[in-house]
Design a protein around this motif. Sequence first.
Motif, PDB file in Angstrom:
ATOM      1  N   PRO A   2      21.405  -6.860 -10.997  1.00 41.91           N
ATOM      2  CA  PRO A   2      19.991  -6.494 -11.124  1.00 41.91           C
ATOM      3  C   PRO A   2      19.135  -7.626 -10.580  1.00 41.91           C
ATOM      4  CG  PRO A   2      21.181  -6.162 -13.186  1.00 41.91           C
ATOM      5  CD  PRO A   2      22.098  -6.935 -12.288  1.00 41.91           C
ATOM      6  N   ARG A   3      18.050  -7.283  -9.912  1.00 37.65           N
ATOM      7  CA  ARG A   3      17.184  -8.301  -9.330  1.00 37.65           C
ATOM      8  C   ARG A   3      15.741  -7.826  -9.371  1.00 37.65           C
ATOM      9  NH1 ARG A   3      21.463  -8.082  -5.719  1.00 37.65           N
ATOM     10  NH2 ARG A   3      21.257 -10.275  -5.174  1.00 37.65           N
ATOM     11  N   PRO A   4      14.807  -8.759  -9.283  1.00 35.15           N
ATOM     12  CA  PRO A   4      13.395  -8.354  -9.334  1.00 35.15           C
ATOM     13  C   PRO A   4      13.000  -7.571  -8.099  1.00 35.15           C
ATOM     14  CG  PRO A   4      13.592 -10.688  -8.834  1.00 35.15           C
ATOM     15  CD  PRO A   4      14.968 -10.212  -9.183  1.00 35.15           C
ATOM     16  N   GLY A   5      11.983  -6.722  -8.269  1.00 32.04           N
ATOM     17  CA  GLY A   5      11.484  -5.953  -7.143  1.00 32.04           C
ATOM     18  C   GLY A   5      11.821  -4.491  -7.255  1.00 32.04           C
ATOM     19  N   VAL A   6      11.795  -3.828  -6.108  1.00 29.64           N
ATOM     20  CA  VAL A   6      12.081  -2.405  -6.042  1.00 29.64           C
ATOM     21  C   VAL A   6      13.172  -2.171  -5.005  1.00 29.64           C
ATOM     22  CG1 VAL A   6      10.286  -1.942  -4.324  1.00 29.64           C
ATOM     23  CG2 VAL A   6      11.042  -0.101  -5.852  1.00 29.64           C
ATOM     24  N   SER A   7      14.062  -1.236  -5.298  1.00 27.93           N
ATOM     25  CA  SER A   7      15.194  -0.949  -4.434  1.00 27.93           C
ATOM     26  C   SER A   7      14.803   0.032  -3.336  1.00 27.93           C
ATOM     27  CB  SER A   7      16.341  -0.365  -5.261  1.00 27.93           C
ATOM     28  OG  SER A   7      17.377   0.137  -4.438  1.00 27.93           O
ATOM     29  N   LEU A   8      15.440  -0.117  -2.173  1.00 27.45           N
ATOM     30  CA  LEU A   8      15.194   0.812  -1.076  1.00 27.45           C
ATOM     31  C   LEU A   8      15.466   2.253  -1.482  1.00 27.45           C
ATOM     32  CD1 LEU A   8      16.808  -1.044   1.995  1.00 27.45           C
ATOM     33  CD2 LEU A   8      14.386  -0.930   1.381  1.00 27.45           C
ATOM     34  N   VAL A   9      16.453   2.457  -2.360  1.00 28.19           N
ATOM     35  CA  VAL A   9      16.832   3.822  -2.724  1.00 28.19           C
ATOM     36  C   VAL A   9      15.704   4.546  -3.458  1.00 28.19           C
ATOM     37  CG1 VAL A   9      17.870   3.342  -4.993  1.00 28.19           C
ATOM     38  CG2 VAL A   9      18.804   5.174  -3.552  1.00 28.19           C
ATOM     39  N   ASP A  10      14.802   3.775  -4.072  1.00 30.99           N
ATOM     40  CA  ASP A  10      13.712   4.385  -4.835  1.00 30.99           C
ATOM     41  C   ASP A  10      12.427   4.531  -4.032  1.00 30.99           C
ATOM     42  OD1 ASP A  10      15.240   4.602  -7.192  1.00 30.99           O
ATOM     43  OD2 ASP A  10      14.855   2.500  -7.674  1.00 30.99           O
ATOM     44  N   LEU A  11      12.450   4.125  -2.772  1.00 34.74           N
ATOM     45  CA  LEU A  11      11.236   4.136  -1.954  1.00 34.74           C
ATOM     46  C   LEU A  11      11.129   5.404  -1.115  1.00 34.74           C
ATOM     47  CD1 LEU A  11      11.188   0.460  -0.614  1.00 34.74           C
ATOM     48  CD2 LEU A  11       9.883   1.405  -2.527  1.00 34.74           C
ATOM     49  N   SER A  12       9.908   5.772  -0.806  1.00 27.20           N
ATOM     50  CA  SER A  12       9.693   6.829   0.181  1.00 27.20           C
ATOM     51  C   SER A  12      10.140   6.329   1.545  1.00 27.20           C
ATOM     52  CB  SER A  12       8.206   7.190   0.239  1.00 27.20           C
ATOM     53  OG  SER A  12       7.454   6.091   0.756  1.00 27.20           O
ATOM     54  N   HIS A  49       4.479  -0.802  -7.590  1.00 27.69           N
ATOM     55  CA  HIS A  49       3.628  -1.961  -7.349  1.00 27.69           C
ATOM     56  C   HIS A  49       3.829  -2.989  -8.457  1.00 27.69           C
ATOM     57  CE1 HIS A  49      -0.113  -4.148  -6.346  1.00 27.69           C
ATOM     58  NE2 HIS A  49      -0.014  -3.566  -5.168  1.00 27.69           N
ATOM     59  N   ALA A  50       3.880  -2.534  -9.688  1.00 32.20           N
ATOM     60  CA  ALA A  50       4.089  -3.440 -10.821  1.00 32.20           C
ATOM     61  C   ALA A  50       5.484  -4.059 -10.792  1.00 32.20           C
ATOM     62  CB  ALA A  50       3.876  -2.678 -12.134  1.00 32.20           C
ATOM     63  N   GLN A  51       6.480  -3.315 -10.316  1.00 35.39           N
ATOM     64  CA  GLN A  51       7.836  -3.859 -10.208  1.00 35.39           C
ATOM     65  C   GLN A  51       7.935  -4.946  -9.148  1.00 35.39           C
ATOM     66  OE1 GLN A  51       9.686   0.322  -9.857  1.00 35.39           O
ATOM     67  NE2 GLN A  51      11.386  -0.951 -10.554  1.00 35.39           N
ATOM     68  N   VAL A  52       7.212  -4.771  -8.060  1.00 39.61           N
ATOM     69  CA  VAL A  52       7.345  -5.661  -6.908  1.00 39.61           C
ATOM     70  C   VAL A  52       6.609  -6.972  -7.109  1.00 39.61           C
ATOM     71  CG1 VAL A  52       6.617  -5.946  -4.494  1.00 39.61           C
ATOM     72  CG2 VAL A  52       7.798  -3.867  -5.215  1.00 39.61           C
ATOM     73  N   LEU A  53       5.414  -6.953  -7.682  1.00 43.67           N
ATOM     74  CA  LEU A  53       4.574  -8.142  -7.762  1.00 43.67           C
ATOM     75  C   LEU A  53       4.929  -8.998  -8.976  1.00 43.67           C
ATOM     76  CD1 LEU A  53       1.001  -6.939  -6.748  1.00 43.67           C
ATOM     77  CD2 LEU A  53       2.466  -8.561  -5.531  1.00 43.67           C
ATOM     78  N   THR A 111       0.814  -1.216   0.000  1.00 45.81           N
ATOM     79  CA  THR A 111       0.000   0.000   0.000  1.00 45.81           C
ATOM     80  C   THR A 111       0.848   1.266   0.000  1.00 45.81           C
ATOM     81  OG1 THR A 111      -0.173   0.031   2.422  1.00 45.81           O
ATOM     82  CG2 THR A 111      -1.893  -1.147   1.201  1.00 45.81           C
ATOM     83  N   CYS A 112       2.134   1.158   0.324  1.00 47.96           N
ATOM     84  CA  CYS A 112       3.024   2.331   0.356  1.00 47.96           C
ATOM     85  C   CYS A 112       3.645   2.636  -0.998  1.00 47.96           C
ATOM     86  CB  CYS A 112       4.147   2.107   1.368  1.00 47.96           C
ATOM     87  SG  CYS A 112       3.611   1.972   3.085  1.00 47.96           S
ATOM     88  N   LEU A 113       3.417   1.778  -1.976  1.00 45.36           N
ATOM     89  CA  LEU A 113       4.106   1.903  -3.250  1.00 45.36           C
ATOM     90  C   LEU A 113       3.298   2.721  -4.251  1.00 45.36           C
ATOM     91  CD1 LEU A 113       5.256  -1.819  -3.696  1.00 45.36           C
ATOM     92  CD2 LEU A 113       6.508   0.068  -2.607  1.00 45.36           C
ATOM     93  N   THR A 114       4.009   3.336  -5.194  1.00 46.62           N
ATOM     94  CA  THR A 114       3.345   3.959  -6.334  1.00 46.62           C
ATOM     95  C   THR A 114       2.856   2.857  -7.275  1.00 46.62           C
ATOM     96  OG1 THR A 114       5.348   4.056  -7.684  1.00 46.62           O
ATOM     97  CG2 THR A 114       4.953   5.892  -6.161  1.00 46.62           C
ATOM     98  N   ASP A 115       2.024   3.219  -8.234  1.00 49.47           N
ATOM     99  CA  ASP A 115       1.530   2.227  -9.190  1.00 49.47           C
ATOM    100  C   ASP A 115       2.682   1.560  -9.937  1.00 49.47           C
ATOM    101  OD1 ASP A 115      -1.043   2.783  -8.439  1.00 49.47           O
ATOM    102  OD2 ASP A 115      -1.484   4.081 -10.159  1.00 49.47           O
ATOM    103  N   GLY A 116       3.661   2.350 -10.338  1.00 51.19           N
ATOM    104  CA  GLY A 116       4.804   1.794 -11.053  1.00 51.19           C
ATOM    105  C   GLY A 116       5.619   0.846 -10.185  1.00 51.19           C
TER     106      GLY A 116
END
Length: 303
Positions: free
Chosen positions: A38-48, A17-21, A10-15
């Motif tokens: 490179p790995r699947p998902g989203v990096s901490l550096v790109d998160l709020s 969300h698509a990267q993580v799932l 719920t904390c993720l942006t739409d983009g």
Amino acid sequence: MRSAARGFLTCLTDGQHAQVLHPFTDPARTQWSYMPRPRPGVSLVDLSATARKAAHCLLATALSRNAFAQAVTIMAFEEVLDLDEAGRRGRHSDDYWTAVFGDPDKEMWCWRFEGHHLSVTATIHGEDVVAAPLFLGANPARIHDQADSLLFGPLWREEDLARALLSDLPSPLRHQAVVAQTAPSDLITGTAPQVEPFDQAGVCGADLPSSGRDLLHRLISVYLDRLHPTLARPELDLGEVTFAWAGGPRPGQSHYYRIQTPHLLIEYDNTQRDANHAHTVLRRPGADFGADLLPAHLATEQR
């Protein structure tokens, strides 16, 4: 875990969300690594800040408080390593990624938190959880001050207890425990999706003197206590445990050891950087990535 995963999503942006799932059947689910890549998902550096905290909270659902402290220290060590390398590889402490495979609202799903020297995967079926593979590494493994006193070492117990155990063994048992004079260059199982127990080379826990059994029990507990208390399993019959060592016995010498039972495999390797670069992993032969949960899941799906 379900609640923490939902909170993270719920904390993720739409983009994001698509990267993580990812689908549970995605081959990337079992393609884990403790190397920079490179790995699947989203990096901490790109998160709020809120989403980053939610990712940490998800990680903490699999780890004990002590192991969570090890994990965040290992992440921070990326800044030390970057300093030692004069920034040549651009390492940073937010280069850690979270991915979810499947739907946390469904019966079977999986999540992974991963980056350099840290990989934690949890597979969930109903109320059953398998948290394996669970990898922790450190480079440098130890940081000393100018008087050579230890300042930081997230994996020092894993090294010192094993060396104390080897030293405690009577000579015949020590010869039995040492299976090679040269340590392998890394964990023998590497990043294989599934592992099988090794041939039972080494010394059996039941054959150790009482002091050795105590040290072996303490060493195994260091690894099993990485798991969150709610994930603890009744362990272990030392009659099923074997301990094997390879390499030199003294600090600063390259060394490796493994501990195994039919359902548990622990590996430790410290050979790089003059034996100041450690890799450790806890595996569950036949159960990594929830392999033992899949039959129950498939049976449920077919009903």
